[in-house]
Design a protein around this motif. Structure first.
Motif: not given
Lengths: 212, 212
Positions: B127, B132-133, B168, B171-172, B174-175, B178-179, B182
Motif C-alpha cells: 500500500f 497509485l491509480g 459504495g 469503500y465502507a 475496505w475502509a 484497512h483502517g 494500519t
DNA sequence: TGTACATCAGTGAACGCGCGTTCACTGATGTAC
DNA sequence: TGTACATCAGTGAACGCGCGTTCACTGATGTAC
C-alpha cells in the motif's frame, strides 16, 4: 548577519546572534515543510535553513532529527484536533439529545476526513512520525483520540447507545474514518473522482455510525 | 565467480555469467527484503547483492528503482489476495445462502487484518509503493479489491443485501478493515495488548458488516 | 559442422547528492562581587 | 555601577554514509552462412 536576515530568515526581521526562541521557530518551520511536502521532507538542513540558522544549531534544542520530527508530528495532531473542534462548534444541533450526539460523531468523522484531504502533509506527518505508543502529553482538548472518546461517552449518556456497546466503539469508529482517509490520500483510491470520493465518504461514515 | 556463488548468491548454486532469470530473482530478493524490513529497505544495492549480481545489473530489467519496487509491491498485493482466498477456501459454510455470504465477507476482512499483522512488511509495501491509480494488471483472482467486490456482489445475489445498498459498499468495507489494519501496524495502536487488539478487530469488523 | 559477428546481459569503477551528526570554536548574556 | 567570568546558544567546516545512477567495458549466447 544582515544579509542572512534579509535572504533567509522568514520569521524575524531583526535576528540577533541569539535567536530568542529557536526551538519554537524550528517546529514552526518544520510544520510549514510538512504541510507542503510531507514528513520525509522535514529534514534538519531544510528546517534550520528556513529558520535562518546553521544546521547544527538544532542540536541545542533537540537530541536528533527524530525528536524534532516528533515535536512537529505532535503539532499536526493538535491541528487535527483543532479542526474537529471547530467543526463541532459550528454544529447547531442541541448536544444532550440522542440525535445531537449521533450528529456530533458524524461531524467529527467528516472533519477527520476533511483534514486528511485538505492537509495531507500534516495528516501523514501526524500518523507517520509519532513515536508510537508514547504519550505526547497533548491536552485532552487537542487530542483527537480523547475527543472521539468524549463523543462516544456522550452517546451513552444521552441514551443513544447502550452501555454494553460502548467498549471498543472507539476502535471501530476510528478505523473506518482513518481507513477511508488513508485510502483516499495515500492509498489506491487517490485517483477517485470528486463524486466517487463523496460517495465513498458518505457510505463509510454512514455504515460505521449505523453499525456501532 | 565461485566465491561469489558461495558467499552471496542464495538462489542459484551454479551461477553462470548470464543469470538466467535475473528479473524474477530481483523481485524475489525484493520480496524477502520487504518482508523483513519494509518497503524503504528495498534498495537497489541490497536487492542486487542478494541476487549475487552487481548493482547496475538491475537496469537491464527495470528502468529504475521505482519500477522494481512497483513490481515487488504488485507481488505483495497478490500475497494478500492469496491469503484471503486461502481463508475463504477453508470456510465450511455453504456459499449461496445469505448467512454464508455475510460469513465470507467477515472471513475476508479478518484475513486482510491477519495479513497486515503477520506480514507487516509486505502489507506496507503493497500500500505504500504501488504507483497509485495505475492498473497493475493483477488477474482478478489475485486482486484483493476484485475479491471484495465479488463478495459484495454475492451478498446481493443471495438477497442478503438490498441492491440499493450495494453502491459504495466496497469503500465502507475496505475502509474499516484497512483502517484498523494500519492503526494496528503502523499507527497509534501498535502497542495494544493482545486482548485489546482482538477487541478492536472484532468490534471493527462487526460494526461495518452490520452497518452496510 | 565450423566460423564470423551482432546482440544480449552482465561487470567495475566512479559520480554526485543529501543526509545526520560531530568537532572545536566564538559571540552574547547574565550574575557575583 | 563596573568588571570578571561562567554559561548559554549560536557558527563554520568537515566527516562518513548510503543512495540512485551512468560510463565504458566484457563475457556469453545465438544465428546466418
Amino acid at each position: 548577519v544582515y544579509i542572512r536576515t534579509i535572504t533567509e530568515d522568514v520569521y524575524n526581521v531583526n535576528m540577533p546572534y541569539h535567536h530568542g526562541n529557536l526551538r519554537e521557530a524550528l517546529i514552526e518551520a518544520g510544520l510549514a515543510t510538512a504541510r507542503a511536502e510531507g514528513p520525509e521532507a522535514v529534514v534538519l538542513r531544510v528546517v534550520t535553513r528556513a529558520a535562518g540558522v546553521s544546521p547544527n544549531a538544532a542540536y541545542r534544542h533537540f537530541a536528533d532529527r527524530d525528536e524534532l520530527l516528533g515535536a512537529v508530528a505532535g503539532r499536526c495532531m493538535e491541528k487535527l484536533a483543532e479542526l474537529i473542534e471547530t467543526r463541532l462548534a459550528e454544529d447547531p444541533s442541541e448536544p444532550g439529545s440522542p440525535k445531537g450526539a449521533w450528529n456530533a460523531l458524524t461531524i467529527a468523522g467528516r472533519a477527520y476526513i476533511e483534514f486528511a484531504l485538505t492537509e495531507t502533509g500534516w495528516f501523514k506527518t501526524a500518523f507517520g512520525s509519532l513515536v508510537l505508543g508514547e504519550d505526547h502529553d497533548l491536552p485532552d482538548s487537542k487530542d483527537p483520540y480523547a475527543i472521539l472518546n468524549r463523543l462516544l461517552d456522550d452517546l451513552v449518556t444521552s441514551r443513544a447507545l447502550p452501555v454494553e456497546r460502548r467498549p471498543g466503539a472507539e476502535y471501530a469508529a476510528w478505523a473506518s474514518v482513518h481507513g477511508i482517509a488513508t485510502l483516499l490520500t495515500e492509498g489506491p483510491l487517490v485517483r477517485l473522482t470528486e463524486e466517487e470520493r463523496r460517495c465513498a465518504i458518505d457510505r463509510t461514515v454512514g455504515a460505521v455510525i449505523f453499525g456501532l
